[in-house]
Scaffold this active site. Structure first.
Site, mmCIF file in Angstrom:
data_model
loop_
_atom_site.group_PDB
_atom_site.id
_atom_site.type_symbol
_atom_site.label_atom_id
_atom_site.label_comp_id
_atom_site.label_asym_id
_atom_site.label_seq_id
_atom_site.Cartn_x
_atom_site.Cartn_y
_atom_site.Cartn_z
ATOM 1 N N TYR A 141 -93.833 -33.617 -12.089
ATOM 2 C CA TYR A 141 -92.568 -34.190 -11.625
ATOM 3 C C TYR A 141 -92.105 -33.561 -10.314
ATOM 4 O O TYR A 141 -91.469 -34.211 -9.498
ATOM 5 C CB TYR A 141 -91.471 -33.961 -12.670
ATOM 6 N N LYS A 186 -103.429 -30.233 -22.354
ATOM 7 C CA LYS A 186 -104.690 -30.955 -22.175
ATOM 8 C C LYS A 186 -105.667 -29.944 -21.590
ATOM 9 O O LYS A 186 -106.187 -30.111 -20.469
ATOM 10 C CB LYS A 186 -104.455 -32.178 -21.270
ATOM 11 N N ASP A 219 -103.536 -35.928 -26.397
ATOM 12 C CA ASP A 219 -103.976 -37.234 -26.923
ATOM 13 C C ASP A 219 -103.993 -37.216 -28.447
ATOM 14 O O ASP A 219 -103.510 -38.148 -29.104
ATOM 15 C CB ASP A 219 -105.332 -37.664 -26.327
ATOM 16 N N ASP A 243 -91.984 -36.017 -21.791
ATOM 17 C CA ASP A 243 -91.312 -37.292 -21.521
ATOM 18 C C ASP A 243 -91.942 -38.392 -22.375
ATOM 19 O O ASP A 243 -91.262 -39.156 -23.054
ATOM 20 C CB ASP A 243 -91.443 -37.626 -20.027
ATOM 21 N N ASP A 247 -90.453 -40.378 -26.132
ATOM 22 C CA ASP A 247 -90.243 -41.825 -26.311
ATOM 23 C C ASP A 247 -91.004 -42.274 -27.555
ATOM 24 O O ASP A 247 -90.505 -43.071 -28.358
ATOM 25 C CB ASP A 247 -90.739 -42.632 -25.101
HETATM 26 C C1 IPM Z 1 -85.954 -38.956 -19.412
HETATM 27 C C2 IPM Z 1 -86.125 -40.006 -18.364
HETATM 28 C C3 IPM Z 1 -86.195 -39.351 -16.990
HETATM 29 C C4 IPM Z 1 -87.429 -38.454 -16.981
HETATM 30 C C5 IPM Z 1 -86.199 -40.309 -15.799
HETATM 31 C C6 IPM Z 1 -84.980 -41.201 -15.797
HETATM 32 C C7 IPM Z 1 -86.322 -39.577 -14.489
HETATM 33 O O1 IPM Z 1 -87.250 -40.790 -18.626
HETATM 34 O O2 IPM Z 1 -84.989 -38.177 -19.322
HETATM 35 O O3 IPM Z 1 -86.763 -38.892 -20.336
HETATM 36 O O4 IPM Z 1 -88.547 -38.936 -16.746
HETATM 37 O O5 IPM Z 1 -87.257 -37.254 -17.206
HETATM 38 MG MG MG Z 2 -88.100 -40.409 -20.521
#
Ligand code: IPM
Ligand code: MG
Length: 361
Positions: A141, A186, A219, A243, A247
């Site tokens: 990042y 990884k 993975d 990240d 999700d």
């Molecule tokens: C999160 C989001 C952010 C990230 C984006 C909006 C930059 O996806 O907080 O998980 O990737 O950190």
């Molecule tokens: Mg995110």
């Protein structure tokens, strides 16, 4: 207690879920005799529109001076053209970095009332209680980015010190939980991951002999997270893996809209935001799930203000709301409750369950 809280609603559904979180903060202040000073500042696309900068100086100064920052979400199609010079996300990334918030805590605890909303079989979900600690200010990042003709580059870099501090934080948190840490990397491919694994092993062995540390490749972790989510307690990993995995982990809970997060450094100020994005597809319709933002308030109370009892009150009020079947279409409700209805339901349960326990200064 007296606290200064910077509120950054941001874009899309950000302002809608932030309004819910602010209502809960104000209710907590009323019930428990605290003085929370809330001030709003611009970030993300809204700030680009207002002054051309996704993190205006006034916002950064206010966040540095605050005890805690509450954020909604940033981003949206309006600012996402590939050739855009400034992006809403830069505001959030710069803020995390500037405040030194290297540890992003993302707890995942599927609620019994919403197990049916998860695509994972309910018997795998019962008892799942995991905490992802995502490294937040390093890795790909923040490495150098460049474009030369046909070639683009994003450098992934980690230092020993960066890995040490986040692994320490994860192990410390594991001590208050079940004492188990899974470090995700990884290492069969990436040099940064080999460094990560080496450092994690040493920190756990030398400083946390009471903690069990295991390593997982990212993975296979992506698979195990769905096939045996109960096996995990604290999961620590680098920025981008964290990240992606969170999700994925949100699907254990049933909806992205449920998960809160706390971004912490070594100082007192923390940044609290739901893990979901700005959801432009449903923005402005009043149907966003405010629970992730409301649970972020609980994390704010606990981690930045040290108000554990108040944090638990908020969590209990949310839990009771879900128990009573008050949730939205994202969780498969037959008669979906909208943002305001869910927020009112939480406030009502705060009123009835969490009356003034004691008065503080
Ligand atoms: C999160 C989001 C952010 C990230 C984006 C909006 C930059 O996806 O907080 O998980 O990737 O950190
Ligand atoms: Mg995110």
């Amino acid at each position: 207690m007296h606290a200064e809280i910077a509120v950054l609603p941001g874009d899309g559904i950000g302002p809608e879920v932030t309004a819910a979180a602010v209502a809960v903060l104000n209710a907590v202040a009323r019930h428990h005799g605290h003085m929370f000073n809330l001030h709003e500042y611009a970030i993300g696309g809204a700030a680009i529109d207002a002054c051309g900068d996704p993190l205006p100086a006034a916002t950064l100064v206010a966040c540095r001076d605050a005890d805690a920052v509450l954020l909604g979400a940033v981003g949206g199609p309006k600012w996402s053209a590939p050739e855009a010079k400034v992006r809403p996300e830069q505001g959030l990334l710069t803020l995390r970095k500037a405040l030194g918030l290297y540890a992003n805590l993302r707890p995942v605890q599927p609620h019994p009332a919403t197990l049916g909303a998860s695509p994972i079989k309910p018997h795998l979900l019962a008892g799942v209680d995991l905490l992802v600690v995502r490294e937040l200010t390093g890795g790909i990042y923040f490495g150098e980015k460049s474009r030369d003709g046909d070639i683009a580059r994003d450098v992934c870099e980690y230092s020993v010190a960066e890995v040490e501090r986040v692994v320490r934080r994860a192990c410390t948190l594991a001590r208050q939980r079940r004492g188990h840490v899974t470090s995700v990397d990884k290492a069969n491919v990436l040099e940064t991951s080999r460094l990560w694994r080496e450092v994690a092993t040493r920190v756990a062995r030398d400083e946390f002999p009471d903690i069990t540390l295991e390593h997982q490749l990212v993975d296979s972790m992506a698979m195990h997270l769905l096939s045996k989510p109960r096996a995990f307690d604290v999961v620590v990993t680098e920025n981008m893996f964290g990240d992606i995995l969170t999700d994925e982990a949100s699907m254990l809970a049933g909806s992205m809209g449920l998960l809160p997060s706390a971004s912490l450094g070594d100082g007192r100020v923390g940044l609290y935001e739901p893990i979901h994005g700005s959801a432009p597809d449903i923005a402005g319709r009043g149907i966003a799930n405010p629970i992730g933002a409301i649970l972020s308030v609980a994390l704010l109370l606990r981690h930045s203000l040290g108000l554990d009892a108040e944090a638990s009150c908020v969590e209990q009020a949310v839990s009771a709301t879900l128990d009573d079947g008050v949730f939205g279409a994202d969780l498969g409700a037959a008669t979906p409750a909208n943002t305001v209805a869910i927020t009112r339901a939480v406030l009502h349960r705060l009123d009835s369950h969490c009356q003034v326990a004691e008065l503080r200064d």
